[in-house]
Each structure stands twice: as structure tokens, then as C-alpha cells.
Design a protein around this motif. Structure first.
Motif, PDB file in Angstrom:
ATOM      1  N   VAL A 282      -9.759  13.827   7.928  1.00  0.00           N
ATOM      2  CA  VAL A 282      -8.447  14.700   7.369  1.00  0.00           C
ATOM      3  C   VAL A 282      -7.294  14.453   8.429  1.00  0.00           C
ATOM      4  CG1 VAL A 282      -7.183  16.721   8.428  1.00  0.00           C
ATOM      5  CG2 VAL A 282      -9.580  17.293   7.367  1.00  0.00           C
ATOM      6  N   ILE A 283      -6.960  14.197  10.007  1.00  0.00           N
ATOM      7  CA  ILE A 283      -6.811  12.901  10.516  1.00  0.00           C
ATOM      8  C   ILE A 283      -5.520  12.129   9.897  1.00  0.00           C
ATOM      9  CG2 ILE A 283      -5.861  11.255  12.198  1.00  0.00           C
ATOM     10  CD1 ILE A 283      -7.390  13.884  13.491  1.00  0.00           C
ATOM     11  N   PHE A 284      -6.892  11.171   8.852  1.00  0.00           N
ATOM     12  CA  PHE A 284      -6.576   9.874   8.803  1.00  0.00           C
ATOM     13  C   PHE A 284      -6.602   9.844   7.113  1.00  0.00           C
ATOM     14  CE2 PHE A 284      -8.941   7.483  12.264  1.00  0.00           C
ATOM     15  CZ  PHE A 284      -8.145   6.346  12.522  1.00  0.00           C
ATOM     16  N   HIS A 285      -6.703  11.094   6.785  1.00  0.00           N
ATOM     17  CA  HIS A 285      -6.203  11.349   4.891  1.00  0.00           C
ATOM     18  C   HIS A 285      -4.753  11.004   5.590  1.00  0.00           C
ATOM     19  CE1 HIS A 285      -5.829  12.972   1.202  1.00  0.00           C
ATOM     20  NE2 HIS A 285      -5.102  13.732   1.146  1.00  0.00           N
ATOM     21  N   HIS A 286      -3.888  12.366   6.287  1.00  0.00           N
ATOM     22  CA  HIS A 286      -2.803  12.751   6.208  1.00  0.00           C
ATOM     23  C   HIS A 286      -1.970  11.405   6.999  1.00  0.00           C
ATOM     24  CE1 HIS A 286      -3.339  17.185   7.110  1.00  0.00           C
ATOM     25  NE2 HIS A 286      -3.701  16.815   5.840  1.00  0.00           N
ATOM     26  N   ALA A 287      -2.634  10.177   7.789  1.00  0.00           N
ATOM     27  CA  ALA A 287      -1.544   8.976   7.640  1.00  0.00           C
ATOM     28  C   ALA A 287      -1.638   8.606   7.512  1.00  0.00           C
ATOM     29  CB  ALA A 287      -3.033   8.666   8.934  1.00  0.00           C
ATOM     30  N   GLY A 288      -2.044   8.441   5.983  1.00  0.00           N
ATOM     31  CA  GLY A 288      -2.078   7.585   4.509  1.00  0.00           C
ATOM     32  C   GLY A 288      -1.730   7.863   3.814  1.00  0.00           C
ATOM     33  N   GLN A 289      -0.823   9.229   4.303  1.00  0.00           N
ATOM     34  CA  GLN A 289       0.229   9.898   3.146  1.00  0.00           C
ATOM     35  C   GLN A 289       2.105   8.943   2.949  1.00  0.00           C
ATOM     36  OE1 GLN A 289      -1.157  13.838   3.321  1.00  0.00           O
ATOM     37  NE2 GLN A 289      -0.466  13.778   1.380  1.00  0.00           N
ATOM     38  N   ALA A 290       1.706   9.106   4.186  1.00  0.00           N
ATOM     39  CA  ALA A 290       3.427   8.467   4.183  1.00  0.00           C
ATOM     40  C   ALA A 290       3.126   6.589   3.548  1.00  0.00           C
ATOM     41  CB  ALA A 290       4.110   8.079   5.703  1.00  0.00           C
ATOM     42  N   TYR A 291       1.925   5.968   3.296  1.00  0.00           N
ATOM     43  CA  TYR A 291       2.380   5.123   2.961  1.00  0.00           C
ATOM     44  C   TYR A 291       1.325   4.817   1.542  1.00  0.00           C
ATOM     45  CZ  TYR A 291       2.384   4.668   8.354  1.00  0.00           C
ATOM     46  OH  TYR A 291       3.223   5.143   8.865  1.00  0.00           O
ATOM     47  N   GLY A 292       1.303   5.572   0.846  1.00  0.00           N
ATOM     48  CA  GLY A 292       1.219   5.911  -0.889  1.00  0.00           C
ATOM     49  C   GLY A 292       1.399   7.100  -1.686  1.00  0.00           C
ATOM     50  N   ASN A 293       0.531   6.763  -2.532  1.00  0.00           N
ATOM     51  CA  ASN A 293       1.158   8.317  -3.443  1.00  0.00           C
ATOM     52  C   ASN A 293       0.110   9.533  -3.407  1.00  0.00           C
ATOM     53  OD1 ASN A 293       2.927   7.152  -5.042  1.00  0.00           O
ATOM     54  ND2 ASN A 293       1.323   5.709  -6.163  1.00  0.00           N
ATOM     55  N   GLY A 294       0.203   9.984  -1.936  1.00  0.00           N
ATOM     56  CA  GLY A 294      -0.662  11.202  -1.236  1.00  0.00           C
ATOM     57  C   GLY A 294       0.519  12.748  -1.184  1.00  0.00           C
ATOM     58  N   GLY A 295       0.738  12.879  -2.243  1.00  0.00           N
ATOM     59  CA  GLY A 295       2.044  13.736  -2.329  1.00  0.00           C
ATOM     60  C   GLY A 295       3.481  13.817  -1.055  1.00  0.00           C
ATOM     61  N   GLY A 296       3.950  15.083  -1.414  1.00  0.00           N
ATOM     62  CA  GLY A 296       4.799  14.931  -0.088  1.00  0.00           C
ATOM     63  C   GLY A 296       4.653  14.938   0.852  1.00  0.00           C
ATOM     64  N   TRP A 297       5.548  14.018   1.659  1.00  0.00           N
ATOM     65  CA  TRP A 297       5.129  14.434   3.224  1.00  0.00           C
ATOM     66  C   TRP A 297       6.443  14.145   3.936  1.00  0.00           C
ATOM     67  CZ3 TRP A 297       0.620  14.879   6.063  1.00  0.00           C
ATOM     68  CH2 TRP A 297       0.860  14.238   7.137  1.00  0.00           C
ATOM     69  N   ALA A 298       6.750  14.668   5.052  1.00  0.00           N
ATOM     70  CA  ALA A 298       7.902  14.581   5.809  1.00  0.00           C
ATOM     71  C   ALA A 298       8.083  13.268   6.411  1.00  0.00           C
ATOM     72  CB  ALA A 298       7.713  15.380   6.987  1.00  0.00           C
ATOM     73  N   TYR A 299       7.279  12.236   5.889  1.00  0.00           N
ATOM     74  CA  TYR A 299       8.531  10.928   6.958  1.00  0.00           C
ATOM     75  C   TYR A 299       8.033  10.605   5.586  1.00  0.00           C
ATOM     76  CZ  TYR A 299       7.496   6.442   9.068  1.00  0.00           C
ATOM     77  OH  TYR A 299       7.669   4.985   8.663  1.00  0.00           O
ATOM     78  N   THR A 300       9.503   9.186   5.342  1.00  0.00           N
ATOM     79  CA  THR A 300       9.196   8.127   4.589  1.00  0.00           C
ATOM     80  C   THR A 300       9.217   7.248   5.496  1.00  0.00           C
ATOM     81  OG1 THR A 300       9.833   9.727   2.481  1.00  0.00           O
ATOM     82  CG2 THR A 300      10.093   7.432   1.926  1.00  0.00           C
ATOM     83  N   PRO A 301       8.871   5.677   5.165  1.00  0.00           N
ATOM     84  CA  PRO A 301       8.498   4.231   6.095  1.00  0.00           C
ATOM     85  C   PRO A 301       9.991   3.885   5.612  1.00  0.00           C
ATOM     86  CG  PRO A 301       6.093   4.629   5.056  1.00  0.00           C
ATOM     87  CD  PRO A 301       7.215   5.859   4.908  1.00  0.00           C
ATOM     88  N   SER A 302      10.877   3.379   6.610  1.00  0.00           N
ATOM     89  CA  SER A 302      12.291   2.703   5.925  1.00  0.00           C
ATOM     90  C   SER A 302      11.629   1.333   5.490  1.00  0.00           C
ATOM     91  CB  SER A 302      13.170   2.799   7.170  1.00  0.00           C
ATOM     92  OG  SER A 302      12.548   1.847   8.255  1.00  0.00           O
TER      93      SER A 302
END
Length: 335
Positions: free
Chosen positions: A18-38
Motif C-alpha cells: 500500500v505504501i509503495f502503491h501510494h508512493a508511485g501515484q505522484a509519478y504515474g497515471n494513478g489517479g488524483g494525488w495531493a502532490y505533483t512533481p515540479s
């Protein structure tokens, strides 16, 4: 109750997933995430396969394992104590984290605590049913079979197929629980199967043939999801995705139960420590992860390197924080 160390170890594995699933969401098409890499280069085009496979089974397996312990816990504690303990262990973290995430977003938002919210409702419904119905006898000779697992997957799949016609995957609604209809039938059914498994000792009775075959079929179906792309096979899967995913879910879940029972049933002081902190790590990890992501936003590690770094660092901090919090008198009754 006898401690089932293989289930403790499996829960640790699922928590890390679960932790790694959420860790990847900012770096791929994983649905809405509260952080987007600059930095737009921090993007992993393949990681959506990882998300799809995970979403297809890992929360269903959490519900399956959770349901497994419910009948024995109720029998041992009685209805009043069972409900009281569930309200404390599930309700307090839900209210605490829900208040924080709602304050941050400015709306009622349980975020990742939707799982705890639903699990609390399922447990309370079980307690209500037990008020009116006698428990099934434990001496039932039934055991998991491959046709039975297949039928379970087909029932789940057909229901999911029609639900997705109305509410596609990743569509979350408040009713008033926060749920994703596309997967919610899976969660309800897996919790119910977990309850039956706990009552009839299905995990212990499952034969090696059934367990190994389930694991192989689940792995093959998961591999098929990793092969999705521009090919006729992908079109077939997308057309029947609800059924395909449900079959992968049930075979993967029973296969992993068997694998951990046979190969990872031993424990150690470190694994017992990890198992004790896993629930708290699930509760705390989201805010910790977002903090680390924002703090390291300008540091270049490569997209994959950033994904691995965020996953590992969040895991370490989440488990350590949980350990510290559980040192507070009475906190271990909640976490």
C-alpha cells in the motif's frame, strides 16, 4: 487465540505494498494525488500496470484477512466488548485522521481511511447480525476448492461488470461512506468470505493443490494485466475487465494465503515488531509521504529512484512513528 504468524507476515507485506502503491501515484497515471512533481521528467509511464494489479486484489485481501478474525474475536469477547474495542481501534484513528485530512482539503475527506471506515461498518453489521442469528457450527467439513473459488470470482466479476457500466473505476462517491463502487462489491464479498473462513478454518484446511494452483492462476492473470497495451489481448481484457480482475483477485488472494502459510509462517522479534506497527503505519503513512515528497521536490534522483526513495523513507518513518506513539500509555489499545 493461537497467533497466526503467516497472516501477520502477510499483513506486513500488504502494508508495504500500500505504501509503495501510494508512493508511485505522484509519478504515474494513478489517479488524483495531493502532490505533483515540479519536474515533469519524474514520470514512470509503466507504473500504471503496478497500480492496476495492486488495485485488483490488495485491499480485497486486507478485507479477507480482517474478516477471518471477526468470528473468533466476537466469540471470545462477547458482543458488547467486541463492539467497544472496534469503536476504539477503528473509530478513534478514523476520526483523528479524518479530521486532519478534512481540515487540509476543506471538505469531508477520510482519504485512505476509507478502508478503516468500511471495516468498522462491516464489523458493526456482523455484531448486529449475531444478535439475531446463531453462529454456524465450526465442525463443518467444507474446504476451499478450485471450482468454489472460480464461482466466487465469477459472481464477483459479473456484479462488478454491471456496476462499472454505471460507475467506472476510480470514481469515488460519498453515500455517506466514501466508497469506490467499482471495487466495493469485491470488498463486501471478501470480508464475508473471510468471516466464513474464520468460522470454518478454511485457510488451514486449504490443500496444497488448491493453494498452489490458485497462486499460479492469480500470477498468470496479473501477468496478463502487465501485458496491456496496443494489442488485441488488451481489447479483450478491457471489454471484460470487471470479470477478469475479479478472477485475478480471488485466485491471487487464496494463493497468497497458501504461500505465506507454507513458506512464511515463522516469525522473529523483528517481524513481530513490524506486525505490531503495521496498522499504525497504514494510518500515518499518507501525511508522512506527502511531507517527504514536498521536502524532496527539487532533488533529482530519477523518476524510479524518487519512487523507491519515497517508498522506503515513508515506510521507515511511518513504522518508527507508530512505535513511538505506541509507547504512550494506552495507545497500543488503539494502534
Amino acid at each position: 487465540m493461537k497467533r497466526e504468524y503467516y497472516l501477520d507476515n502477510l499483513k506486513v507485506f500488504l502494508t508495504l505494498l500500500v505504501i509503495f502503491h501510494h508512493a508511485g501515484q505522484a509519478y504515474g497515471n494513478g489517479g488524483g494525488w495531493a502532490y505533483t512533481p515540479s519536474n515533469s521528467a519524474e514520470f514512470l509511464p509503466w507504473i500504471w500496470h503496478f497500480f492496476s494489479v495492486n488495485a485488483g486484489f490488495f485491499m480485497g485481501l486486507f478485507f479477507l484477512i480482517s474478516g477471518y478474525f471477526v468470528p473468533k474475536s466476537y466469540d471470545m469477547q462477547g458482543g458488547k466488548t467486541f463492539v467497544k474495542k472496534k469503536l476504539v481501534r477503528l473509530g478513534i484513528p478514523l476520526l483523528f485522521m479524518g479530521a486532519i485530512t478534512s481540515a487540509i482539503t476543506g471538505t469531508l475527506e477520510p482519504a485512505h481511511m476509507w478502508f478503516v471506515e468500511s471495516l468498522l461498518v462491516f464489523c458493526l453489521l456482523y455484531a448486529l447480525i449475531r444478535c439475531f442469528c446463531k453462529p454456524a457450527p465450526e465442525d463443518c467439513s467444507s474446504t476451499p476448492t478450485l471450482p468454489g473459488i472460480l464461482i466466487l470470482g465469477l459472481i464477483m466479476g459479473v456484479g462488478s461488470y454491471f456496476i462499472r457500466k454505471v460507475s467506472p473505476q476510480d470514481n469515488w462517491i460519498m453515500v455517506p461512506l466514501k466508497i469506490e463502487p467499482a471495487h466495493y462489491l469485491q470488498y463486501v464479498m471478501m470480508f464475508a468470505i473471510g468471516v466464513l473462513s474464520g468460522r470454518f478454518n478454511w485457510f488451514e484446511k486449504m490443500t496444497g493443490k488448491v493453494g498452489a494452483t490458485s497462486l499460479i492462476l492469480g500470477a498468470l492473470l496479473a501477468g496478463g494485466m502487465y501485458s496491456l497495451g496496443e494489442n488485441p489481448w488488451s481489447g479483450f481484457i478491457w471489454d471484460w475487465y470487471g470479470i477478469y480482475e475479479s478472477l485475478m483477485c480471488v485466485f491471487m488472494c487464496f494463493g497468497l494465503i497458501w504461500l505465506f502459510r507454507e513458506c512464511f509462517s515463522r516469525t522473529s522479534g523483528f517481524m513481530q515488531w513490524c506486525a505490531a506497527q503495521s496498522y499504525g503505519a497504514y494510518v500515518f503513512h499518507l501525511l508522512i509521504m506527502l511531507g517527504i515528497q514536498y521536502a524532496t521536490d527539487g532533488i533529482w534522483m530519477g523518476a524510479f529512484g524518487k519512487f523507491i526513495f519515497i517508498g522506503i523513507s515513508t515506510t521507515i518513518v511511518s513504522y518508527a512513528l507508530t512505535w513511538l506513539v505506541r509507547l504512550i500509555p494506552g495507545a497500543n489499545k488503539v494502534l
